[in-house]
Design a protein around this motif. Structure first.
Motif, PDB file in Angstrom:
ATOM      1  N   ASP A  43       0.832  -1.211   0.000  1.00 52.22           N
ATOM      2  CA  ASP A  43       0.000   0.000   0.000  1.00 52.22           C
ATOM      3  C   ASP A  43       0.866   1.261   0.000  1.00 52.22           C
ATOM      4  O   ASP A  43       0.590   2.219  -0.725  1.00 52.22           O
ATOM      5  CB  ASP A  43      -0.935   0.021   1.208  1.00 52.22           C
ATOM      6  CG  ASP A  43      -2.056  -0.999   1.107  1.00 52.22           C
ATOM      7  OD1 ASP A  43      -2.332  -1.469  -0.017  1.00 52.22           O
ATOM      8  OD2 ASP A  43      -2.643  -1.320   2.153  1.00 52.22           O
ATOM      9  N   ILE A  44       1.908   1.258   0.808  1.00 50.12           N
ATOM     10  CA  ILE A  44       2.780   2.428   0.919  1.00 50.12           C
ATOM     11  C   ILE A  44       3.551   2.674  -0.377  1.00 50.12           C
ATOM     12  O   ILE A  44       3.748   3.815  -0.788  1.00 50.12           O
ATOM     13  CB  ILE A  44       3.774   2.248   2.096  1.00 50.12           C
ATOM     14  CG1 ILE A  44       3.021   2.318   3.433  1.00 50.12           C
ATOM     15  CG2 ILE A  44       4.884   3.285   2.038  1.00 50.12           C
ATOM     16  CD1 ILE A  44       3.851   1.906   4.632  1.00 50.12           C
ATOM     17  N   LEU A  45       3.970   1.624  -1.043  1.00 46.51           N
ATOM     18  CA  LEU A  45       4.856   1.755  -2.197  1.00 46.51           C
ATOM     19  C   LEU A  45       4.147   1.972  -3.529  1.00 46.51           C
ATOM     20  O   LEU A  45       4.764   1.823  -4.583  1.00 46.51           O
ATOM     21  CB  LEU A  45       5.772   0.522  -2.282  1.00 46.51           C
ATOM     22  CG  LEU A  45       6.753   0.383  -1.114  1.00 46.51           C
ATOM     23  CD1 LEU A  45       7.498  -0.927  -1.189  1.00 46.51           C
ATOM     24  CD2 LEU A  45       7.716   1.554  -1.081  1.00 46.51           C
ATOM     25  N   GLN A  46       2.903   2.357  -3.487  1.00 50.00           N
ATOM     26  CA  GLN A  46       2.191   2.640  -4.725  1.00 50.00           C
ATOM     27  C   GLN A  46       2.886   3.784  -5.465  1.00 50.00           C
ATOM     28  O   GLN A  46       3.199   4.810  -4.862  1.00 50.00           O
ATOM     29  CB  GLN A  46       0.735   3.007  -4.441  1.00 50.00           C
ATOM     30  CG  GLN A  46      -0.080   1.870  -3.874  1.00 50.00           C
ATOM     31  CD  GLN A  46      -0.106   0.668  -4.791  1.00 50.00           C
ATOM     32  OE1 GLN A  46      -0.353   0.793  -5.986  1.00 50.00           O
ATOM     33  NE2 GLN A  46       0.157  -0.488  -4.232  1.00 50.00           N
ATOM     34  N   PRO A  47       3.149   3.624  -6.756  1.00 49.78           N
ATOM     35  CA  PRO A  47       3.903   4.644  -7.503  1.00 49.78           C
ATOM     36  C   PRO A  47       3.168   5.977  -7.661  1.00 49.78           C
ATOM     37  O   PRO A  47       3.781   6.963  -8.051  1.00 49.78           O
ATOM     38  CB  PRO A  47       4.139   3.991  -8.863  1.00 49.78           C
ATOM     39  CG  PRO A  47       3.177   2.887  -8.965  1.00 49.78           C
ATOM     40  CD  PRO A  47       2.821   2.466  -7.564  1.00 49.78           C
ATOM     41  N   THR A  48       1.909   6.021  -7.336  1.00 53.73           N
ATOM     42  CA  THR A  48       1.165   7.274  -7.435  1.00 53.73           C
ATOM     43  C   THR A  48       1.481   8.214  -6.271  1.00 53.73           C
ATOM     44  O   THR A  48       1.156   9.396  -6.340  1.00 53.73           O
ATOM     45  CB  THR A  48      -0.347   7.005  -7.463  1.00 53.73           C
ATOM     46  OG1 THR A  48      -0.705   6.244  -6.312  1.00 53.73           O
ATOM     47  CG2 THR A  48      -0.742   6.248  -8.715  1.00 53.73           C
ATOM     48  N   ARG A  49       2.119   7.696  -5.238  1.00 52.17           N
ATOM     49  CA  ARG A  49       2.467   8.516  -4.076  1.00 52.17           C
ATOM     50  C   ARG A  49       3.837   9.162  -4.290  1.00 52.17           C
ATOM     51  O   ARG A  49       4.715   8.570  -4.911  1.00 52.17           O
ATOM     52  CB  ARG A  49       2.484   7.657  -2.825  1.00 52.17           C
ATOM     53  CG  ARG A  49       1.119   7.023  -2.551  1.00 52.17           C
ATOM     54  CD  ARG A  49       1.168   6.087  -1.413  1.00 52.17           C
ATOM     55  NE  ARG A  49       1.160   6.876  -0.184  1.00 52.17           N
ATOM     56  CZ  ARG A  49       1.130   6.338   1.015  1.00 52.17           C
ATOM     57  NH1 ARG A  49       1.123   5.043   1.165  1.00 52.17           N
ATOM     58  NH2 ARG A  49       1.113   7.095   2.077  1.00 52.17           N
ATOM     59  N   PRO A  50       4.068  10.341  -3.746  1.00 50.87           N
ATOM     60  CA  PRO A  50       5.378  10.979  -3.862  1.00 50.87           C
ATOM     61  C   PRO A  50       6.468  10.109  -3.222  1.00 50.87           C
ATOM     62  O   PRO A  50       6.246   9.462  -2.192  1.00 50.87           O
ATOM     63  CB  PRO A  50       5.220  12.295  -3.101  1.00 50.87           C
ATOM     64  CG  PRO A  50       3.741  12.531  -3.033  1.00 50.87           C
ATOM     65  CD  PRO A  50       3.101  11.182  -3.047  1.00 50.87           C
ATOM     66  N   ALA A  51       7.648  10.110  -3.830  1.00 48.56           N
ATOM     67  CA  ALA A  51       8.749   9.265  -3.360  1.00 48.56           C
ATOM     68  C   ALA A  51       9.128   9.555  -1.918  1.00 48.56           C
ATOM     69  O   ALA A  51       9.355   8.626  -1.131  1.00 48.56           O
ATOM     70  CB  ALA A  51       9.961   9.422  -4.275  1.00 48.56           C
ATOM     71  N   ALA A  52       9.212  10.810  -1.549  1.00 48.71           N
ATOM     72  CA  ALA A  52       9.597  11.163  -0.181  1.00 48.71           C
ATOM     73  C   ALA A  52       8.595  10.621   0.833  1.00 48.71           C
ATOM     74  O   ALA A  52       8.976  10.153   1.912  1.00 48.71           O
ATOM     75  CB  ALA A  52       9.721  12.680  -0.047  1.00 48.71           C
ATOM     76  N   GLU A  53       7.331  10.651   0.479  1.00 48.44           N
ATOM     77  CA  GLU A  53       6.282  10.121   1.356  1.00 48.44           C
ATOM     78  C   GLU A  53       6.432   8.609   1.498  1.00 48.44           C
ATOM     79  O   GLU A  53       6.308   8.065   2.597  1.00 48.44           O
ATOM     80  CB  GLU A  53       4.918  10.471   0.772  1.00 48.44           C
ATOM     81  CG  GLU A  53       3.743  10.017   1.609  1.00 48.44           C
ATOM     82  CD  GLU A  53       2.417  10.384   0.955  1.00 48.44           C
ATOM     83  OE1 GLU A  53       1.568   9.480   0.851  1.00 48.44           O
ATOM     84  OE2 GLU A  53       2.246  11.550   0.555  1.00 48.44           O
ATOM     85  N   ARG A  54       6.700   7.933   0.387  1.00 44.80           N
ATOM     86  CA  ARG A  54       6.877   6.469   0.434  1.00 44.80           C
ATOM     87  C   ARG A  54       8.059   6.099   1.313  1.00 44.80           C
ATOM     88  O   ARG A  54       7.956   5.187   2.145  1.00 44.80           O
ATOM     89  CB  ARG A  54       7.068   5.912  -0.973  1.00 44.80           C
ATOM     90  CG  ARG A  54       5.818   6.002  -1.823  1.00 44.80           C
ATOM     91  CD  ARG A  54       6.007   5.376  -3.156  1.00 44.80           C
ATOM     92  NE  ARG A  54       7.121   6.042  -3.863  1.00 44.80           N
ATOM     93  CZ  ARG A  54       7.245   6.122  -5.158  1.00 44.80           C
ATOM     94  NH1 ARG A  54       6.369   5.571  -5.941  1.00 44.80           N
ATOM     95  NH2 ARG A  54       8.265   6.748  -5.696  1.00 44.80           N
ATOM     96  N   VAL A  55       9.182   6.797   1.147  1.00 43.95           N
ATOM     97  CA  VAL A  55      10.377   6.503   1.948  1.00 43.95           C
ATOM     98  C   VAL A  55      10.086   6.712   3.427  1.00 43.95           C
ATOM     99  O   VAL A  55      10.404   5.854   4.271  1.00 43.95           O
ATOM    100  CB  VAL A  55      11.572   7.371   1.492  1.00 43.95           C
ATOM    101  CG1 VAL A  55      12.726   7.264   2.473  1.00 43.95           C
ATOM    102  CG2 VAL A  55      12.022   6.957   0.098  1.00 43.95           C
ATOM    103  N   ALA A  56       9.486   7.837   3.765  1.00 41.59           N
ATOM    104  CA  ALA A  56       9.189   8.137   5.173  1.00 41.59           C
ATOM    105  C   ALA A  56       8.255   7.098   5.782  1.00 41.59           C
ATOM    106  O   ALA A  56       8.460   6.644   6.910  1.00 41.59           O
ATOM    107  CB  ALA A  56       8.582   9.532   5.290  1.00 41.59           C
TER     108      ALA A  56
END
Length: 72
Positions: A43-56
């Motif tokens: 769920d977190i690693l969906q490519p539609t989310r900003p990269a910085a948000e996914r990493v955090a």
């Protein structure tokens, strides 16, 4: 025939028995933990989310779920 080939049917039978044996409560709990962790990560690693948000969020998930200090 080598000893390996003679043991192959025994190893195969043991693998089948282990795969079909009911899981203990401890194994079921571990399986549920890994499944939940994987689902959250997907769920977190969906490519539609900003990269910085996914990493955090992945870092937060790992800190929350795994004792990284103990692992080292």
């Amino acid at each position: 025939m080598t000893a390996w080939f003679r043991l192959l049917p025994v190893i195969a039978l043991a693998a089948v028995i282990a795969a079909t044996a009911p899981a203990s409560a401890e194994e079921a709990g571990a399986r549920a933990f890994i499944t939940q962790l994987g689902d959250q990560a997907v769920d977190i690693l969906q490519p539609t989310r900003p990269a910085a948000e996914r990493v955090a969020e992945i870092e937060g998930l790992l800190r929350q779920s795994i004792d990284l200090d103990m692992i080292g």
